[in-house]
Motif scaffolding. Structure first.
Motif, PDB file in Angstrom:
ATOM      1  N   UNK A 156       0.847  -1.192   0.000  1.00 41.22           N
ATOM      2  CA  UNK A 156       0.000   0.000   0.000  1.00 41.22           C
ATOM      3  C   UNK A 156       0.883   1.243   0.000  1.00 41.22           C
ATOM      4  N   UNK A 157       0.526   2.206  -0.835  1.00 40.10           N
ATOM      5  CA  UNK A 157       1.339   3.415  -1.014  1.00 40.10           C
ATOM      6  C   UNK A 157       0.428   4.640  -1.040  1.00 40.10           C
ATOM      7  N   UNK A 158       0.955   5.768  -0.577  1.00 48.00           N
ATOM      8  CA  UNK A 158       0.268   7.044  -0.736  1.00 48.00           C
ATOM      9  C   UNK A 158       1.285   8.095  -1.148  1.00 48.00           C
ATOM     10  N   UNK A 159       1.023   8.751  -2.270  1.00 50.13           N
ATOM     11  CA  UNK A 159       1.951   9.741  -2.818  1.00 50.13           C
ATOM     12  C   UNK A 159       1.196  10.982  -3.284  1.00 50.13           C
ATOM     13  N   UNK A 160       1.766  12.133  -3.012  1.00 50.38           N
ATOM     14  CA  UNK A 160       1.330  13.403  -3.585  1.00 50.38           C
ATOM     15  C   UNK A 160       2.572  14.253  -3.816  1.00 50.38           C
ATOM     16  N   UNK A 189      -3.956   7.540   6.462  1.00 53.07           N
ATOM     17  CA  UNK A 189      -5.008   7.201   5.499  1.00 53.07           C
ATOM     18  C   UNK A 189      -4.869   5.756   5.005  1.00 53.07           C
ATOM     19  N   UNK A 190      -3.699   5.337   4.493  1.00 52.15           N
ATOM     20  CA  UNK A 190      -3.558   3.915   4.166  1.00 52.15           C
ATOM     21  C   UNK A 190      -3.815   2.999   5.359  1.00 52.15           C
ATOM     22  N   UNK A 191      -3.405   3.425   6.544  1.00 49.83           N
ATOM     23  CA  UNK A 191      -3.627   2.592   7.722  1.00 49.83           C
ATOM     24  C   UNK A 191      -5.107   2.470   8.064  1.00 49.83           C
ATOM     25  N   UNK A 192      -5.909   3.477   7.695  1.00 49.13           N
ATOM     26  CA  UNK A 192      -7.358   3.334   7.900  1.00 49.13           C
ATOM     27  C   UNK A 192      -7.910   2.249   6.983  1.00 49.13           C
ATOM     28  N   UNK A 193      -7.385   2.139   5.763  1.00 54.47           N
ATOM     29  CA  UNK A 193      -7.800   1.066   4.856  1.00 54.47           C
ATOM     30  C   UNK A 193      -7.342  -0.287   5.384  1.00 54.47           C
TER      31      UNK A 193
END
Length: 370
Positions: A156-160, A189-193
């Protein structure tokens, strides 16, 4: 009719205001809220935003919102470091709370917020709207039905890229008082998923990076950056899955990416928040000659897409997820126990995981979350 107070009118404040204004139009069964009192840093800004957002009253002091007897629930959308004092005061005043993520930069403050929520008996929810996505909801159903078999690995990744420009000025998110940086600004946010799809994280090892050591200030000087824009984590989940988490808020070209790859014994699922009206499904039950990823386009059959749009392929947006979250909050306030929310107890577990990651980075070793 539920009386609403709103503190903060920036990006997320406007997002909350849109949700409060639209929730009963999208979901007729939801209680129509009354927009009572808006609070901002000064009276002039509060008055202007109060008119724009449709609130009856406006104040330059957030305490006036919290103490207003006509307010039943308070939306808190201020910078992270102000969440604890505001949330605890609202709960002590008998209000329900809808607070943006993360809970607080310090774990002790997040604990105090959770304890205040327990004492109050009120609903205390956090702004994790990505869990409301129709695609994510349906992915959860597929996982529960065992469509891709026994789960074994998650990436899981989150990028901006809003921190990608080395010439951008020093801001409050570069201050240590705001938290660790991408780890708690983003990784939550990824941890909420992870929490809603798989459960808790048990062990982590984390590395963080600071691509730009200094930033220019508005006054023309330079100031050391105190937070980290990049974090990479290996995880072990309580259900036995292995996983990786990578977050980067200085990733040129990435605008709102949360990429999820889920691997099981009978297939895999891919999802990307930048294309969050679709996901990809691969199942080994297909004949070998036809095996391959199929794109599932979100439509009315994927709850609650149909409450917004009657036709597939038209797509929902970021603010729509906040409207869904608002509906869930109102249902919880009404007494419905079957709601999809990250409450303060759930949020504390996410904060516990984030702080374990930070300890791992500091100690350069694997760390148990609990």
């Amino acid at each position: 009719m539920v009386g609403v107070g709103l503190i903060g009118t920036g990006f997320m404040g406007k997002c909350h205001a849109i949700a409060w204004n639209a929730v009963s139009a999208v979901f007729p069964q939801a209680d129509r809220p009354r927009l009572v009192h808006l609070g901002e840093a000064n009276a002039e800004l509060a008055s202007r935003k109060g008119v724009e957002f449709g609130f009856e009253k406006a104040s330059g002091d957030w305490r006036a919102v919290v103490n207003d007897p006509e307010v039943d629930v308070v939306s808190i959308t201020t910078p992270n470091q102000f969440h604890p004092e505001m949330a605890i005061a609202a709960l002590a005043a008998g209000k329900h709370v809808w607070c943006e993520k993360p809970m607080a930069p310090a774990f002790a403050d997040a604990q105090a917020m959770t304890e205040a929520a327990r004492r109050s008996g009120r609903i205390a929810a956090l702004g994790y709207n990505y869990i409301q996505s129709p695609a994510i909801r349906h992915i959860g159903t597929l996982l529960a039905e065992g469509v891709i078999g026994d789960l074994n690995h998650l990436r899981i990744e989150m990028d901006e890229d809003f921190m990608a420009d080395p010439d951008a000025l020093f801001g409050w998110k570069h201050e240590k008082s705001s938290g660790y940086g991408a780890l708690d600004d983003f990784a939550v946010h990824p941890l909420s998923l992870v929490a809603v799809l798989f459960g808790r994280v048990s062990r982590v090892i984390c590395d963080m990076a600071r691509p730009y050591a200094e930033r220019r200030t508005a006054g023309g000087n330079s100031r050391a950056v105190e937070t980290h824009d990049i974090a990479s984590v290996l995880m072990r989940l309580e259900n036995g899955m292995s996983g990786t988490l990578q977050v980067n808020r200085s990733a040129w070209g990435r605008k709102g990416r949360i990429a999820v790859q889920i691997f099981g014994s009978k297939g895999s699922i891919l999802f990307d928040q930048e294309r969050f009206n679709e996901f990809q499904l691969y199942v080994t039950s297909d004949r070998p000659a036809e095996q391959g990823y199929r794109t599932i386009l979100v439509g009315p059959q994927h709850t609650p897409y149909g409450d917004f749009v009657p036709a597939p392929g038209h797509g929902l947006g970021f603010n729509d997820l906040k409207i869904v979250e608002c509906r869930e909050l109102l249902a919880a306030i009404r007494g419905d126990r079957d709601t999809r929310l990250i409450d303060f107890d759930d949020g504390l577990e996410i904060e516990r995981t984030v702080h374990a990651m930070a300890r791992s980075f500091e100690q350069e070793r694997w760390v148990d979350v609990r």
